[in-house]
Design a protein around this motif. Structure first.
Motif, PDB file in Angstrom:
ATOM      1  N   ALA C   6      15.211  58.113  55.028  1.00 23.11           N
ATOM      2  CA  ALA C   6      14.934  56.914  54.960  1.00 23.11           C
ATOM      3  C   ALA C   6      15.734  55.967  55.026  1.00 23.11           C
ATOM      4  CB  ALA C   6      14.215  56.874  53.628  1.00 23.11           C
ATOM      5  N   VAL C   7      15.062  54.667  55.747  1.00 23.09           N
ATOM      6  CA  VAL C   7      16.056  53.885  56.179  1.00 23.09           C
ATOM      7  C   VAL C   7      15.264  52.332  55.670  1.00 23.09           C
ATOM      8  CG1 VAL C   7      17.372  53.059  57.436  1.00 23.09           C
ATOM      9  CG2 VAL C   7      17.021  54.757  57.902  1.00 23.09           C
ATOM     10  N   SER C  56      11.982  52.223  57.239  1.00 32.61           N
ATOM     11  CA  SER C  56      11.338  52.789  57.913  1.00 32.61           C
ATOM     12  C   SER C  56      11.751  54.928  58.019  1.00 32.61           C
ATOM     13  CB  SER C  56      11.836  52.201  59.104  1.00 32.61           C
ATOM     14  OG  SER C  56      12.172  51.955  60.040  1.00 32.61           O
ATOM     15  N   ILE C  57      10.700  55.721  58.150  1.00 31.69           N
ATOM     16  CA  ILE C  57      11.218  57.049  58.061  1.00 31.69           C
ATOM     17  C   ILE C  57      12.086  57.347  59.550  1.00 31.69           C
ATOM     18  CG2 ILE C  57      10.633  59.230  57.492  1.00 31.69           C
ATOM     19  CD1 ILE C  57      10.180  57.340  54.931  1.00 31.69           C
ATOM     20  N   PHE C  58      12.931  57.804  59.543  1.00 31.41           N
ATOM     21  CA  PHE C  58      13.310  58.548  60.788  1.00 31.41           C
ATOM     22  C   PHE C  58      13.715  60.262  60.731  1.00 31.41           C
ATOM     23  CE2 PHE C  58      14.976  54.296  61.062  1.00 31.41           C
ATOM     24  CZ  PHE C  58      15.066  54.245  62.015  1.00 31.41           C
ATOM     25  N   GLU C  59      13.204  60.930  62.034  1.00 25.66           N
ATOM     26  CA  GLU C  59      13.005  62.612  62.136  1.00 25.66           C
ATOM     27  C   GLU C  59      14.478  62.776  63.190  1.00 25.66           C
ATOM     28  OE1 GLU C  59       9.674  64.190  62.299  1.00 25.66           O
ATOM     29  OE2 GLU C  59      10.784  66.260  62.277  1.00 25.66           O
ATOM     30  N   VAL C  60      15.525  62.909  62.883  1.00 28.76           N
ATOM     31  CA  VAL C  60      16.254  62.897  64.063  1.00 28.76           C
ATOM     32  C   VAL C  60      17.428  64.865  63.658  1.00 28.76           C
ATOM     33  CG1 VAL C  60      17.250  60.756  63.904  1.00 28.76           C
ATOM     34  CG2 VAL C  60      18.121  62.490  62.444  1.00 28.76           C
ATOM     35  N   GLU C  61      17.561  64.822  65.024  1.00 29.26           N
ATOM     36  CA  GLU C  61      19.075  66.099  65.041  1.00 29.26           C
ATOM     37  C   GLU C  61      19.937  66.268  63.972  1.00 29.26           C
ATOM     38  OE1 GLU C  61      17.847  68.314  67.636  1.00 29.26           O
ATOM     39  OE2 GLU C  61      15.640  67.074  67.771  1.00 29.26           O
ATOM     40  N   ASP C  62      20.154  65.484  63.970  1.00 33.94           N
ATOM     41  CA  ASP C  62      21.318  64.916  63.315  1.00 33.94           C
ATOM     42  C   ASP C  62      21.812  63.171  62.673  1.00 33.94           C
ATOM     43  OD1 ASP C  62      22.193  64.443  65.502  1.00 33.94           O
ATOM     44  OD2 ASP C  62      23.421  66.604  66.023  1.00 33.94           O
ATOM     45  N   ASN C  63      22.895  63.597  62.079  1.00 29.63           N
ATOM     46  CA  ASN C  63      23.362  62.444  61.284  1.00 29.63           C
ATOM     47  C   ASN C  63      23.977  61.769  62.053  1.00 29.63           C
ATOM     48  OD1 ASN C  63      22.981  63.614  58.708  1.00 29.63           O
ATOM     49  ND2 ASN C  63      25.296  63.698  57.971  1.00 29.63           N
ATOM     50  N   GLU C  64      24.716  62.434  63.471  1.00 30.21           N
ATOM     51  CA  GLU C  64      24.909  61.808  65.174  1.00 30.21           C
ATOM     52  C   GLU C  64      23.887  61.195  65.373  1.00 30.21           C
ATOM     53  OE1 GLU C  64      28.050  61.584  65.035  1.00 30.21           O
ATOM     54  OE2 GLU C  64      28.052  60.761  66.492  1.00 30.21           O
ATOM     55  N   ILE C  69      20.733  55.493  66.790  1.00 26.94           N
ATOM     56  CA  ILE C  69      19.737  55.006  67.206  1.00 26.94           C
ATOM     57  C   ILE C  69      20.224  53.542  66.250  1.00 26.94           C
ATOM     58  CG2 ILE C  69      17.576  54.325  66.358  1.00 26.94           C
ATOM     59  CD1 ILE C  69      17.282  57.900  66.651  1.00 26.94           C
ATOM     60  N   LEU C  70      20.703  53.915  65.067  1.00 31.79           N
ATOM     61  CA  LEU C  70      20.694  52.190  64.198  1.00 31.79           C
ATOM     62  C   LEU C  70      21.797  51.502  65.016  1.00 31.79           C
ATOM     63  CD1 LEU C  70      20.344  54.076  60.323  1.00 31.79           C
ATOM     64  CD2 LEU C  70      18.716  52.729  62.140  1.00 31.79           C
ATOM     65  N   TRP C  71      22.757  52.023  64.760  1.00 29.27           N
ATOM     66  CA  TRP C  71      24.346  51.633  65.498  1.00 29.27           C
ATOM     67  C   TRP C  71      23.514  50.354  67.001  1.00 29.27           C
ATOM     68  CZ3 TRP C  71      28.889  50.504  63.403  1.00 29.27           C
ATOM     69  CH2 TRP C  71      29.480  49.940  64.596  1.00 29.27           C
ATOM     70  N   GLY C  72      22.290  50.824  67.818  1.00 31.46           N
ATOM     71  CA  GLY C  72      22.422  50.059  69.167  1.00 31.46           C
ATOM     72  C   GLY C  72      20.962  49.478  68.912  1.00 31.46           C
ATOM     73  N   LEU C  73      20.705  48.808  67.676  1.00 25.88           N
ATOM     74  CA  LEU C  73      19.519  48.491  67.007  1.00 25.88           C
ATOM     75  C   LEU C  73      20.227  46.660  67.862  1.00 25.88           C
ATOM     76  CD1 LEU C  73      18.520  49.363  63.350  1.00 25.88           C
ATOM     77  CD2 LEU C  73      16.918  48.777  65.702  1.00 25.88           C
ATOM     78  N   PRO C  74      19.865  46.200  68.515  1.00 24.14           N
ATOM     79  CA  PRO C  74      20.302  44.586  68.855  1.00 24.14           C
ATOM     80  C   PRO C  74      19.943  43.932  67.631  1.00 24.14           C
ATOM     81  CG  PRO C  74      18.064  45.239  70.634  1.00 24.14           C
ATOM     82  CD  PRO C  74      18.085  46.404  69.313  1.00 24.14           C
ATOM     83  N   LEU C  75      19.656  44.334  66.752  1.00 25.60           N
ATOM     84  CA  LEU C  75      19.378  43.309  65.155  1.00 25.60           C
ATOM     85  C   LEU C  75      20.644  43.362  64.702  1.00 25.60           C
ATOM     86  CD1 LEU C  75      16.276  42.100  64.405  1.00 25.60           C
ATOM     87  CD2 LEU C  75      17.528  40.513  65.142  1.00 25.60           C
ATOM     88  N   PHE C  76      21.661  44.269  65.267  1.00 23.60           N
ATOM     89  CA  PHE C  76      22.193  45.828  63.873  1.00 23.60           C
ATOM     90  C   PHE C  76      23.676  44.280  63.285  1.00 23.60           C
ATOM     91  CE2 PHE C  76      26.650  48.313  63.433  1.00 23.60           C
ATOM     92  CZ  PHE C  76      25.312  48.780  62.410  1.00 23.60           C
ATOM     93  N   PRO C  77      24.058  43.838  64.235  1.00 26.40           N
ATOM     94  CA  PRO C  77      25.031  42.677  63.760  1.00 26.40           C
ATOM     95  C   PRO C  77      24.914  42.239  62.494  1.00 26.40           C
ATOM     96  CG  PRO C  77      25.051  42.369  65.898  1.00 26.40           C
ATOM     97  CD  PRO C  77      23.220  43.727  65.972  1.00 26.40           C
ATOM     98  N   TYR C  78      22.837  42.352  62.520  1.00 28.83           N
ATOM     99  CA  TYR C  78      21.903  40.830  61.600  1.00 28.83           C
ATOM    100  C   TYR C  78      21.626  41.853  60.029  1.00 28.83           C
ATOM    101  CZ  TYR C  78      23.547  37.961  65.103  1.00 28.83           C
ATOM    102  OH  TYR C  78      23.830  36.691  66.344  1.00 28.83           O
TER     103      TYR C  78
END
Lengths: 96, 96, 96, 96, 96, 96, 96, 96, 96, 96
Positions: C6-7, C56-64, C69-78
């Motif tokens: 969960a994020v 949000s709920i994410f289902e991912v392969e691993d922590n990496e 995914i999160l680091w690449g969000l255009p809004l990440f810096p905000y």
């Protein structure tokens, strides 16, 4: 595939706990921790200076395995956990 | 003699920073970090998942050396630090 | 193997941002989010009522993968992120 | 008409609780939770890794119904609740 | 069917805002608020003494409507919201 | 002359309280609350959804009267209070 | 009838404020404060040692008057307020 | 008569400050601090490892003098202060 | 020479305290407080509305005396203290 | 080589502790503290005014020694510790 997590465990034992029950509890905690350390999943355990707390690094198959390890700790009912999932850092000299 | 410390570094760069200045700053940060990693004093660096933050383990001569390493980080003016001094844990299978 | 997380993402855009730059940023954010939703990794996204925030709920392969995914969000810096790793619950009717 | 809510429930059971009373309490909690899950109102329940806590999603008629479900939990007297009302998110691919 | 919510809104306007832009913003905020008050959905608005903040009671169709009302506030980009869903209280003399 | 206050009351009853003592305490609390509601001084009482807490609005002569009402609550020794003095809001359609 | 309130005011002026504008602002603040002190409504004002903050005691007609005094402070846009309504204490030697 | 106080000072300088203005500010801060250290009133100053912060011990005539020393710091507008008044400890081997 | 301090005292008595022991404790607290009030050192004591707490102003010789007064309170073991050293404020009409 | 640390110790003894057990505990604490003070490792201990807390300065060989000293405190099970590693400050007149 393996995942890394940092876990800080803060322990709050009642000061008036029966000494024998306490000694037994701590012996079981130590044995349990060392079993998981020897398995390679509990990679590091350090004492936080001056506190009844530790900082540990886990390498596990998945979230489920981490939860089972932590939930099974004999001291779990007396602990407050702070769990931080970790990933590789682009400045790490050991990566790529 | 060496001392262990866990340090969490949270980074807050202004979103409107000049891209060239930012790239230069991050390149210097990476070089600085890797130099200290290669020296053996900055033992681990992990990314905290989903955050502009890292968790690091340092092994230093003394408090003074740790402060000098952290203070010298090119990103230092943009960082919030949480420093936890560590000691050996009685359950650590690598001790005694 | 997949992992659930969960994020919660809290957004803080400067009120005086250039409207065109803002519109472009939000359009890229929406496209990026929907691409990952369609991939099946970003399973749910809900608005937190009355706040510029989502859960949000994410289902991912691993922590990496989650970090990428999160680091690449255009809004990440905000954004300020709160990441909670999830596991199966023994009361879940869909388990076992 | 239905409303979505995220609820995080943190549980604090006294470590010295009578084992039989505890087992009975947990059995009643599980049955109660599963009954509401089967009704379709308690849509998801996940364990927060390493913590005696869960994150749940509810779909209810109204605030009143959510309160009655939570208030009736056998573990309610031992829980701290964090309730977040949810709405549709404009980036959700499942919305229009 | 209607739902009650308490919302506390804390306002942080930049002290150096252009006076005309500020006056226009506040006039639009007041008109917007009064329109929703007249609709019956924004039932109460009180000033928190000594603070640039208000406590309001909303009666809305559902979570979605509450979010749309709050999101549309001209002052929204300058506000921090605290949303509390409400239900009937068993001691309320106006209930049954 | 009358003053408005918002008061949030969070209740923490010991889970192992004697059931009869608890029932008696809650009956006295309800009677006390309803007496003050009927007097017109305790204007509203709402349940905070999912929590053993209420949000109430009081209209009193002065600070002293509010304190006497709250201090006299049978549940007072088990409550944590958050008191917010209120004033008229310039956007209130019912004012001038 | 009069009401007592304790108010702590924390001031955060931008360090790069124009010196003349700052001097003018502080002169108006002082004049405004002293006018209300002379009226008898602002009974005490103390500096919190080492901080840009004060602790003040107000005696006012009602919540409304307190809000108007605080809202009118020239420094209000730069202040964070903590307002505590006060009542007589049963151990006060000056009471009955 | 003298009083002891511990003061923690956290410094937040804007990263984009003009280098010459910054150097001048820090030089004045150092001179000011050393003047008070030489007077005997600023007994100790230590760097908090990894942070732009110091912990200091002051021995002053009274609250007023401590406030004047701190208020006069060239870095004061950029500092957050935590002031702790100290007294003799009954276990202190240097007392009686 | 005298020093001013503001002290907020929050009281937490166990709800199941023996009534006679409680009455005796409160009687001793009141007598102790009034003795120090009559000495002129405990200048003000106000009830914080709706809370088992007071805000007090002390005028003492030095830090030591303040500590002795507070430490000697019969309710001290049940209190949480917030101590704020005070100094003269430049806007105070009673100062020069 | 020696390291400096500031440690704040907050004590929470149960108010209903047996008086003889309490007196014995405090006597052992005092003796233990004074032994370490005489060794030169516990350089300062001050009472935080109005609180059951002290601020202490330690000069130790390493993190390990500091942990052993603190862990061995008879009052340790009743204490909350805040540990701050210290280094030399560039403005310190006693440093080069």
């Amino acid at each position: 595939m393996s995942q890394l997590f940092a876990v800080r465990m803060d322990v709050a034992l009642p000061p008036d706990m029966d000494p024998a029950a306490r000694a037994d509890l701590l012996a079981r905690e130590k044995a349990y921790s060392q079993e998981w350390q020897r398995s390679g999943h509990w990679k590091n355990i350090w004492r936080c200076v001056g506190e009844y707390a530790n900082l540990s690094i886990f390498e596990v198959e998945d979230n489920e395995q981490l939860h089972q390890i932590l939930w099974g700790l004999p001291l779990f009912p007396y602990m407050t956990m702070t769990v931080t999932p970790l990933a590789g850092h682009p400045s790490d000299v050991h990566l790529g």
